[in-house]
Design a protein around this motif. Structure first.
Motif, PDB file in Angstrom:
ATOM      1  N   UNK A 244      28.430  45.259  32.586  1.00 26.12           N
ATOM      2  CA  UNK A 244      27.806  44.591  33.726  1.00 26.12           C
ATOM      3  C   UNK A 244      28.826  44.229  34.803  1.00 26.12           C
ATOM      4  N   UNK A 245      30.114  44.203  34.426  1.00 30.16           N
ATOM      5  CA  UNK A 245      31.154  43.816  35.390  1.00 30.16           C
ATOM      6  C   UNK A 245      32.192  44.922  35.561  1.00 30.16           C
ATOM      7  N   UNK A 255      28.796  52.865  35.154  1.00 31.38           N
ATOM      8  CA  UNK A 255      27.694  51.913  34.995  1.00 31.38           C
ATOM      9  C   UNK A 255      26.497  52.357  35.849  1.00 31.38           C
ATOM     10  N   UNK A 256      26.800  52.745  37.090  1.00 25.00           N
ATOM     11  CA  UNK A 256      25.732  53.184  38.004  1.00 25.00           C
ATOM     12  C   UNK A 256      24.989  54.391  37.424  1.00 25.00           C
ATOM     13  N   UNK A 279      24.234  42.011  23.440  1.00 25.20           N
ATOM     14  CA  UNK A 279      23.402  42.500  24.538  1.00 25.20           C
ATOM     15  C   UNK A 279      24.016  42.235  25.904  1.00 25.20           C
ATOM     16  N   UNK A 280      24.729  41.094  26.030  1.00 28.91           N
ATOM     17  CA  UNK A 280      25.260  40.737  27.350  1.00 28.91           C
ATOM     18  C   UNK A 280      26.407  41.654  27.780  1.00 28.91           C
ATOM     19  N   UNK A 286      20.155  48.578  32.232  1.00 33.55           N
ATOM     20  CA  UNK A 286      20.079  49.634  31.207  1.00 33.55           C
ATOM     21  C   UNK A 286      19.319  49.071  29.998  1.00 33.55           C
ATOM     22  N   UNK A 287      19.698  47.852  29.647  1.00 33.73           N
ATOM     23  CA  UNK A 287      19.088  47.181  28.486  1.00 33.73           C
ATOM     24  C   UNK A 287      17.567  47.088  28.610  1.00 33.73           C
TER      25      UNK A 287
END
Ligand SMILES: Nc1ncnc2c1ncn2[C@@H]1O[C@H](COP(=O)(O)OP(=O)(O)OP(=O)(O)O)[C@@H](O)[C@H]1O
Ligand SMILES: [Mg+2]
Length: 362
Positions: A244-245, A255-256, A279-280, A286-287
């Motif tokens: 996510x980061x 990620x994209x 999960x985080x 995506x999740x």
């Protein structure tokens, strides 16, 4: 034709009834989660073996820890008939560890311009000259040699091209073992449609090279999405590729790309299986697209609360059993099971790559 894949036994069944997932429902995205050592990679192997045995669904396995590099090797104690059948599958392992097996290679010039620029850390606006030179080189890219790119770029009078050559050298990118320079690329293997392609990302000297290899594979699959070949893209340790980061330009593209496949890939037959510890650690977008869930031991209440929130189809009464799971136990929920159920995973037929390091005893 078997739609049911037997992956173990039902935990709450006195007669140890078979636990099954529905192969036909792998045409959606799957999230496979559990804390370190809960047995995700082992269990994933059990499921992948069954997919290989009973379907023609081609697997592309992005393997950051070289855990699946022995997928073609049967265990001695594996039942003979299943082992013989599995041994006949076309499983191609492409290695990043020097001197081990067939090398993992990708073609630099076949990458989309944005990916090449990201690898060279060239921003379209902040490094406008460099990016624009790359853009203008696109027209004669077919003239570029597949080898000694740096010398070719230097031979041109344009000074900005020289800067590009310098970047390739200074970042060490020109020396990466990943580049095919005229040899076979892993994307050629994927296009041959073997039963499985294991993309070993664990042996590269640096993380950027490993990520570039993953990007080459994902870009290729995305660019050819119109072929609509159903494929299962398995990403173990998915937090490495879908954080996510994201920080570096390549991390951002990865990620994209994965979020894009999660959102739009289903109709093109690009189905994800994402495995991670928490999960985080994987991008929310995506999740939230995952219709199938496999949850192994998870003792953190915060992580469990997040799972409950994102995967509304997993009953709370079963989720709360997760902290008490032994290794190899899992909750399966979502489209690929008839009903949410607790499972004791079965035994692997094939060998694992890197197993846990043992404490030496005296
Ligand atoms: N069902 C099982 N039967 C026998 N051994 C198992 C089983 N599940 C896991 N193991 C063993 O336990 C160890 C840890 O399992 P595994 O590597 O699958 O965990 P993991 O959840 O993927 O951990 P990590 O998140 O750190 O990658 C391995 O050595 C594996 O062989
Ligand atoms: Mg693992």
């Amino acid at each position: 034709m078997a739609d049911d894949l037997t992956i173990g036994t039902l935990l709450d069944s006195e007669s140890a009834a078979s636990a099954r997932i529905l192969a036909s429902k792998l045409n959606r995205h799957t999230f496979w989660c559990g804390q370190s050592g809960s047995g995700k990679t082992y269990a994933l192997g059990v499921a992948l073996e069954q997919i290989l045995l009973h379907t023609r669904l081609p697997l592309v396995i992005l393997d950051p820890n070289s855990d699946f590099v022995r997928l073609p090797d049967m265990r001695e104690d594996a039942p003979a008939a299943a082992a013989a059948e599995l041994a006949s599958r076309d499983i191609r392992v492409r290695r990043s560890t020097a001197g081990e097996g067939e090398p993992l290679r990708a073609r630099f010039l076949s990458l989309p311009l944005r990916s090449r620029a990201a690898i060279l850390q060239i921003d379209p606006l902040l490094d406008a000259d460099d990016y624009n030179t790359m853009l203008r080189m696109e027209t004669d890219i077919h003239l570029l040699p597949d080898h000694d790119l740096v010398a070719f770029i230097r031979s041109h009078p344009d000074r900005v091209r020289h800067k590009l050559a310098m970047r390739l050298e200074n970042l060490g990118v020109a020396q990466w073992k990943l580049w095919a320079w005229g040899q076979r690329s892993v994307t050629d293997d994927i296009d041959d449609m073997p039963d499985a392609t294991v993309v070993d990302l664990g042996g590269f000297a640096t993380p950027p090279e490993s990520r570039a290899a993953a990007l080459a594979v994902l870009d290729h699959l995305w660019e050819n999405r119109e072929q609509r070949i159903g494929r299962l893209i398995v990403i173990d340790e998915a937090h490495n590729l879908c954080t996510p980061d994201p920080v570096t330009p390549v991390e951002k593209l990865l990620t994209e790309r994965i979020v894009q496949i999660a959102a739009e890939g289903r109709k093109y037959g690009l189905w994800l299986l994402l495995s991670t510890q928490r999960p985080s650690k994987v991008h929310q977008n995506a999740l939230s697209q995952c219709d199938n869930l496999a949850l192994m031991r998870m003792s953190s209440p915060r992580d469990l609360a997040e799972i409950a929130e994102v995967f509304g189809y997993a009953p709370e009464s079963l989720l709360e059993r997760s902290p008490g799971f032994a290794q190899g136990q899992a909750l399966f929920a979502g489209g690929f099971v008839d009903q949410p159920s607790l499972v004791q995973m079965g035994a692997r037929l094939t060998r694992e790559g890197g197993t846990d390091v043992k404490v030496p005893l005296r």
